[in-house]
Design a protein around this motif. Structure first.
Motif, PDB file in Angstrom:
ATOM      1  N   GLY A 181       0.826  -1.196   0.000  1.00  0.00           N
ATOM      2  CA  GLY A 181       0.000   0.000   0.000  1.00  0.00           C
ATOM      3  C   GLY A 181       0.857   1.241   0.000  1.00  0.00           C
ATOM      4  N   ASN A 232      -3.057  -3.324   2.026  1.00  0.00           N
ATOM      5  CA  ASN A 232      -3.591  -4.460   1.283  1.00  0.00           C
ATOM      6  C   ASN A 232      -2.820  -5.718   1.673  1.00  0.00           C
ATOM      7  OD1 ASN A 232      -5.417  -2.865  -0.070  1.00  0.00           O
ATOM      8  ND2 ASN A 232      -4.166  -2.626  -1.896  1.00  0.00           N
ATOM      9  N   SER A 275      -8.297  -5.626   2.545  1.00  0.00           N
ATOM     10  CA  SER A 275      -7.848  -4.259   2.319  1.00  0.00           C
ATOM     11  C   SER A 275      -8.519  -3.338   3.334  1.00  0.00           C
ATOM     12  CB  SER A 275      -8.194  -3.812   0.890  1.00  0.00           C
ATOM     13  OG  SER A 275      -7.818  -2.462   0.682  1.00  0.00           O
ATOM     14  N   THR A 301     -12.396  -5.553  -1.163  1.00  0.00           N
ATOM     15  CA  THR A 301     -11.396  -5.791  -2.214  1.00  0.00           C
ATOM     16  C   THR A 301     -11.913  -5.394  -3.598  1.00  0.00           C
ATOM     17  OG1 THR A 301     -12.165  -8.092  -2.381  1.00  0.00           O
ATOM     18  CG2 THR A 301     -10.284  -7.668  -0.938  1.00  0.00           C
TER      19      THR A 301
END
Length: 228
Positions: free
Chosen positions: A76, A105, A140, A158
């Motif tokens: 991320g 993530n 996420s 996601t």
């Protein structure tokens, strides 16, 4: 011809020395930006995160091996601003004064790396690894902090991202053999090949970039067979 190559490969695996091991460490990741996004978003800073893996190393010769892994990696970026970034920016996230937002993530990854040992494999030596990796996004979230305290965790699901990711990995490390195993330290860089964002109509060229440092240990499952 194919049968001959397959037989040679199976024979090498039969007599290969196999190590199994674990590694753990830290990574810093970000995402690439393109011209349009660059204009409307703040700078992406590296997201620090833990990483870990289990792996097997299959020695096909004294200096060459194949290393498949099963790894956890968090990817991320972090945005930290000293002024208000309104909700009309490209990310759609409101960052208050002195606030910070981190996109995290979670990926399960399967790298398959070719490893070349530099120097005497029975003494302290360096090595390089290179190869592809396939990843699967399973979670996420965004973490928003006000004045770097009071974290607010928000699940993003996601749906914004492609679940599957293909990337390339290169690593450089040192190994210290001992008895029936070896200790190692390594740095690695991973660059996404496939796009990250799953946006209808537009195929935005946003990809993950990750650097990391890890250390670990591995142990031999069998005794090395000297080839004649």
């Amino acid at each position: 011809m194919f049968k001959t190559l397959a037989l040679v490969f199976i024979t090498n695996l039969t007599f290969a020395q196999i190590f199994v091991g674990v590694r753990g460490g830290v990574t810093g990741s970000t995402m690439t930006k393109f011209a349009l996004l660059e204009k409307y978003t703040p700078d992406f800073k590296l997201l620090p995160a833990p990483t870990g893996a289990i792996f097997a190393e299959i020695n096909l010769s004294d200096r060459f091996s194949i290393q498949p892994e099963l790894a956890f990696t968090q990817k991320g970026f972090t945005i930290q601003e000293s002024f208000d970034v309104g909700g009309d920016n490209a990310l759609g996230i409101n960052i208050p004064l002195g606030g910070k937002v981190s996109l995290k993530n979670n990926h399960l990854e399967l790298p398959i790396l070719a490893k070349i040992k530099l120097g005497d494999p029975d003494a302290v030596h360096a090595y390089i690894m290179v190869g592809p990796s396939v990843g699967y996004l399973f979670g996420s979230r965004a973490v928003i902090s006000i004045l770097n305290i009071f974290p607010i965790r928000t699940s993003l699901g996601t749906g914004l991202f492609h679940r599957a990711e293909f990337s390339g990995v290169v690593a450089l490390g040192y190994e210290i053999p001992f008895n029936n195993g070896k200790f190692f330290m390594e740095g690695r860089y991973q660059h996404g090949i496939s796009r990250v964002l799953d946006v209808p109509i537009f195929q935005l060229p946003v990809r993950n970039q990750t650097v990391g440092f890890s250390a670990g240990v591995s142990f031999a499952l069998n005794t090395r067979v000297k080839r004649v």
